[in-house]
Design a protein around this motif. Structure first.
Motif, PDB file in Angstrom:
ATOM      1  N   TYR A 166       0.859  -1.169   0.000  1.00 36.17           N
ATOM      2  CA  TYR A 166       0.000   0.000   0.000  1.00 36.17           C
ATOM      3  C   TYR A 166       0.902   1.226   0.000  1.00 36.17           C
ATOM      4  CZ  TYR A 166      -4.266  -2.608   1.079  1.00 36.17           C
ATOM      5  OH  TYR A 166      -5.342  -3.449   1.016  1.00 36.17           O
ATOM      6  N   ALA A 199      -3.006   0.368  -3.874  1.00 41.25           N
ATOM      7  CA  ALA A 199      -2.283  -0.892  -3.894  1.00 41.25           C
ATOM      8  C   ALA A 199      -1.346  -0.836  -5.088  1.00 41.25           C
ATOM      9  CB  ALA A 199      -3.247  -2.059  -4.032  1.00 41.25           C
ATOM     10  N   CYS A 210       0.453  -5.326   1.332  1.00 42.26           N
ATOM     11  CA  CYS A 210      -0.944  -5.502   0.938  1.00 42.26           C
ATOM     12  C   CYS A 210      -1.173  -6.992   0.715  1.00 42.26           C
ATOM     13  CB  CYS A 210      -1.218  -4.707  -0.341  1.00 42.26           C
ATOM     14  SG  CYS A 210      -2.851  -4.982  -1.021  1.00 42.26           S
TER      15      CYS A 210
END
Length: 179
Positions: free
Chosen positions: A8, A19, A49
């Motif tokens: 992220y 993302a 992420c």
């Protein structure tokens, strides 16, 4: 090459979270140069992420920032602050109802994305276009634009190590920003 990772990133003055794919491990807080739908931008790693599918990430980490990038970013920030202040004063003097909140500048130095509060009328639009034009003429040069697109010359970035010879500082920018 390493395995594709997802992180992220915080991008822009509104701190939007994206993302992004990355080819190397990146720690929280690391500043990176990224390719977004708007162009080449500065981002900051928020963390890994684990929930976003790799194929759906539209933002891509090109590389961590270098010392040269940080110097350029500081220079661009000085010019951006001046442009924001001039725009706010001109809009206030003209009696515009819109309020300029902040401006995102893309890493190419030639793109400003302005964020407003309120309705942007034609007068405000003209003022911001004028200020943006002045900003762009100050920070852009043909040499810089060429380095962003081509690197330092033919075959830039084709040799191992990521640059023409691995020691060319401008190759770092040119090679990283190629699609």
């Amino acid at each position: 090459m390493g395995k594709m990772q997802l992180v992220y990133l915080r991008i822009g003055s509104l701190a939007e979270i994206h993302a992004a794919t990355a080819l190397l491990p990146l720690s929280r807080g690391r500043r990176v140069i990224v390719r977004t739908g708007r162009g080449i931008e500065l981002g900051e790693v928020v963390g890994p992420c684990r929930t976003h599918p790799v194929g759906q990430a539209t933002t891509r980490v090109l590389r961590p920032t270098t010392e040269e990038d940080e110097l350029l970013i500081r220079r661009l920030d000085r010019h951006k602050r001046r442009a924001v202040e001039e725009c706010r004063i001109a809009m206030q003097d003209a009696g515009c109802s819109a309020t300029l909140l902040d401006v995102d500048q893309l890493f190419d130095g030639g793109t400003l994305v302005m964020h407003f509060l309120g309705e942007v009328d034609e007068q405000a639009r003209q003022i911001t276009e004028t200020i943006a034009g002045q900003y762009e003429s100050v920070v852009q040069s043909r040499h810089f634009a060429k380095l962003l697109s081509d690197g330092c010359g033919p075959d830039c970035g084709t040799k191992e190590g990521g640059g023409c010879s691995g020691t060319c500082g401008s190759c770092a920018v040119g090679c990283a920003t190629k699609s």
